[in-house]
Write an enzyme that holds these catalytic residues in place. Sequence first.
Site, mmCIF file in Angstrom:
data_model
loop_
_atom_site.group_PDB
_atom_site.id
_atom_site.type_symbol
_atom_site.label_atom_id
_atom_site.label_comp_id
_atom_site.label_asym_id
_atom_site.label_seq_id
_atom_site.Cartn_x
_atom_site.Cartn_y
_atom_site.Cartn_z
ATOM 1 N N MET A 1 0.956 -1.180 -0.249
ATOM 2 C CA MET A 1 -0.136 0.038 -0.120
ATOM 3 C C MET A 1 1.079 1.405 -0.194
ATOM 4 O O MET A 1 1.960 1.330 0.504
ATOM 5 C CB MET A 1 -0.752 0.200 1.834
ATOM 6 C CG MET A 1 -1.889 0.347 1.295
ATOM 7 S SD MET A 1 -3.214 0.655 2.389
ATOM 8 C CE MET A 1 -3.018 0.730 3.652
ATOM 9 N N CYS A 2 0.357 2.462 -0.859
ATOM 10 C CA CYS A 2 1.122 3.310 -0.955
ATOM 11 C C CYS A 2 -0.605 4.108 -0.784
ATOM 12 O O CYS A 2 -1.384 4.175 -1.278
ATOM 13 C CB CYS A 2 1.676 3.538 -2.241
ATOM 14 S SG CYS A 2 3.548 3.308 -1.833
ATOM 15 N N GLY A 3 0.502 5.907 -0.921
ATOM 16 C CA GLY A 3 -0.488 6.808 -0.910
ATOM 17 C C GLY A 3 0.168 8.017 -2.036
ATOM 18 O O GLY A 3 1.446 8.199 -2.226
#
Lengths: 299, 240
Positions: A1-3
Amino acid sequence: MCGIVGIFLKDPALEPQLGQMLSSMLCVMTDRGPDSAGFAVYGTGRPDHVKLSLRAAPGYDFEDLARGVSVTAGGVPGLSVRATHAVIEIPAASETAVRAALAAHHPEVAVVGSGARMEIFKEVGLPSEVAQRFDLSKMSGTHGIGHTRMATESAVTTAGAHPFSTGADQCLVHNGSLSNHNDLRRNLTREGLTFATQNDSEVAAGYLTWRMRQGASLGEALKAGLEDLDGFYTFVVGTESGFGVLRDPIACKPAVMAETDQYVAFGSEYRALVDLPGIAKAKVFEPEPATVYFWDRAA
Amino acid sequence: MNAQATAPLAADLTFDLADQPLRDLNAALHKAGVETNARRWHVLNPNGRHAVAVGINAPLEIEIAGHVGYYCAGMNQQARVTIQGNAGVGVAENMMGGFVHVKGDASQAAGATAHGGMLLIDGNAGARCGISMKGVDIIVKGSIGHMSAFMGQAGSLIVFGDAGDALGDSLYEAKLFVRGAVKSLGADCIEKDMRDEHKALLAEKLAAAGLAGTVDVSEFKRYGSARRLYNFHIDNVDAY
């Protein structure tokens, strides 16, 4: 997960607030990516000049470096130092020579990006700390993109932080993971590209660079990526005049966009956009999978 | 039940998420029993937060003023939840009963695995709408994304607009009705005759959503399982 986040201003009156807006968006995305953060801002540029975004160890004497390249650059370059990064502005005609001089005499300095207006900053640490270290909230510009990383495919290092530069005034942030990046890296290396990390997103950036070098437009390069990049991705790509968005065909990674008369904004989640001016009345939508979106200042 | 009557009601309780923690809202909603007098709850400033108003097991009316993040109104039983904006991933996931109304668009996996109740989406729904649905009725007034109703087991998915790729892939017995174009059907999903009993069923579901007479039920096409993936096929024995 990344933003990942991006903002593209239509209203020049908001330009002094670009850094503030991007900083707020980036910090909200901390729980999607607490390992490292980075951003690219498109600010002012001088005609016939190019900005090199440089990164070195903490405490590095960039002034000394600037003096060192002054002969090659035909004068002492414009210099702006922010913590571990510095941006030097040199005549565009001297770029090749200056890059060669940096590579030969200053291997301790990495060139993380270049372009007429683009400046790139990235570092390990919480997004709020990274934004503060580089004083992002005071930066102005026409558009910018940012990334908060939760590492999966390679180590938590500054070199593995996004954005990755894909060419002059071009950079990319990525949420997802590619499964054929080793194969692609080998093929692109054979085509003459060099890679600084084992990171999958750097390969995606290199792939776009290679496509554009062959004459493709950014939109065409992104479209070709739908065939050649295997894995999950939402990309936000910055260029001198705008930014683009592409999601993989199964839309594995989230994306939300908001558009008003004043701006177009991108966030991995709507939460990233809630502090933007006029957001309550913005058109909020989810970009379609396998569809290239592009906003351009010239358009 | 009338989904059209959504003019803001006078709230018995107002919860402003700009000042009050989300956990407090959900805890208060969980504590509210069937006998509670505070039936109408107004939630302000959701600002895209995740898991707003999840797991409600009382006949409450919740109105959320704005966009919400992931899993809003998940596991709902009995409550009627209205979202005055867009919903993120998995709105009303695993809903057991009640009514969830999204006034804007819904992201992917809307109504995933939901067992009962009704989910009404005024705008579009993203990919995987109604994935593994187990009895819920989902009405989307706009269009739906790819892989919708994947492995749907029961319930109905009614779409006024278009459907994306691979509609109803590996479908069991969920009933799919689409008024617009279907980009492609998934494995084992086929178009079926729209008989009077199906028109009656469709009309009944629309009436339950307060949408009776808003669309002509004869404009819909029906899709369902060809039932070829139910059992092991003897022709495949060579694979072992």
